[in-house]
Design an enzyme around this catalytic site. Structure first.
Site, PDB file in Angstrom:
ATOM      1  N   LYS A   1      79.594  28.795  64.396  1.00 36.94           N
ATOM      2  CA  LYS A   1      79.613  28.679  65.313  1.00 36.94           C
ATOM      3  C   LYS A   1      80.415  30.369  65.741  1.00 36.94           C
ATOM      4  O   LYS A   1      80.280  30.830  65.008  1.00 36.94           O
ATOM      5  CB  LYS A   1      80.659  28.508  66.158  1.00 36.94           C
ATOM      6  CG  LYS A   1      81.727  28.477  68.365  1.00 36.94           C
ATOM      7  CD  LYS A   1      82.921  27.803  67.766  1.00 36.94           C
ATOM      8  CE  LYS A   1      83.052  28.393  69.530  1.00 36.94           C
ATOM      9  NZ  LYS A   1      85.060  27.373  69.923  1.00 36.94           N
TER      10      LYS A   1
ATOM     11  N   SER B   1      84.412  23.925  73.785  1.00 38.82           N
ATOM     12  CA  SER B   1      83.567  25.576  73.562  1.00 38.82           C
ATOM     13  C   SER B   1      82.912  24.584  72.495  1.00 38.82           C
ATOM     14  O   SER B   1      81.801  25.746  72.094  1.00 38.82           O
ATOM     15  CB  SER B   1      84.607  26.412  73.319  1.00 38.82           C
ATOM     16  OG  SER B   1      85.715  26.379  72.173  1.00 38.82           O
TER      17      SER B   1
ATOM     18  N   SER C   1      87.220  22.062  71.418  1.00 36.44           N
ATOM     19  CA  SER C   1      86.173  22.628  71.295  1.00 36.44           C
ATOM     20  C   SER C   1      85.529  22.367  69.907  1.00 36.44           C
ATOM     21  O   SER C   1      84.917  22.190  70.055  1.00 36.44           O
ATOM     22  CB  SER C   1      86.408  23.989  71.416  1.00 36.44           C
ATOM     23  OG  SER C   1      87.216  24.683  72.237  1.00 36.44           O
TER      24      SER C   1
END
Length: 198
Positions: free
Chosen positions: A58, A133, A157
């Site tokens: 990420k 996310s 997330s």
């Protein structure tokens, strides 16, 4: 590892324009690391189950020499000087990094729609969100662009995109994986954790 990594990079080249899972692709570094993994394994030096495995990260997690955007124009020009602790540990385990994945800006949302780089899309149906996310991380796994990914989870997330994309994600116990080198959202609630197909 080179064959597996090249297969992931080929999928990125073929599908990332449609899915938008990646913000940054580190193809040259990945192939170099994969070749080194193959040499080590051929010489009998096995670092464990992640040795030579291509994974995505990420884009809120620092990798030395690579931009960490947090999907925001605010961080334009920021290049990490050192690896996050989780990246150091993965390097020691022989993992291969294929790139940095898209996310909801600063990890502050559940849809992955709010990002300076355009929304990531769910590979099962590109009209839908992959969740957030860590949506780009989940999308990269489902589409075969990476075997696994590292996401972050403050309020869902990792778990939300894993559910939205039909993958598996783990929010470890607080502090089990250090957050040093990860752009913070809430330092008392942030977690770093793995995401995989199964």
């Amino acid at each position: 590892s080179v064959a597996l990594t090249q297969a992931c990079l080929d999928r990125i080249a073929a599908d990332n324009a449609r899915i938008n899972a990646f913000i940054t692709v580190t193809a040259d570094a990945a192939l170099k690391a994969a070749a080194e993994a193959d040499r080590e394994l051929a010489a009998g030096h096995d670092r464990g189950p992640l040795h030579g495995i291509p994974i995505s990260l990420k884009d809120i997690i620092d990798v030395a020499g690579v931009p960490t955007t947090a999907a925001s124009r605010v961080r334009e020009g920021h290049v990490a000087e050192t690896d996050a602790v989780v990246v150091q540990r993965l390097r020691n385990a022989g993992a291969v990094f294929v790139g940095k994945t898209n996310l909801h800006e600063f990890a502050l949302g559940t849809t992955n729609d709010e990002t300076a780089f355009g929304p990531a899309r769910n590979p099962h149906d590109t009209t839908r969100s992959p969740g957030g996310s860590s949506g780009g991380s989940a999308a990269s796994i489902v589409s075969g662009m990476a075997i696994a990914s590292i996401g972050t989870d403050t309020g869902g997330s990792i778990r939300i995109p894993s559910a939205a994309c039909g993958t598996v994600g783990l929010k470890p116990a607080f502090g089990e994986i250090p957050t040093d080198g990860v752009v913070p959202l809430s330092i008392s609630l942030d977690h770093v954790g793995p995401m995989a197909q199964t």
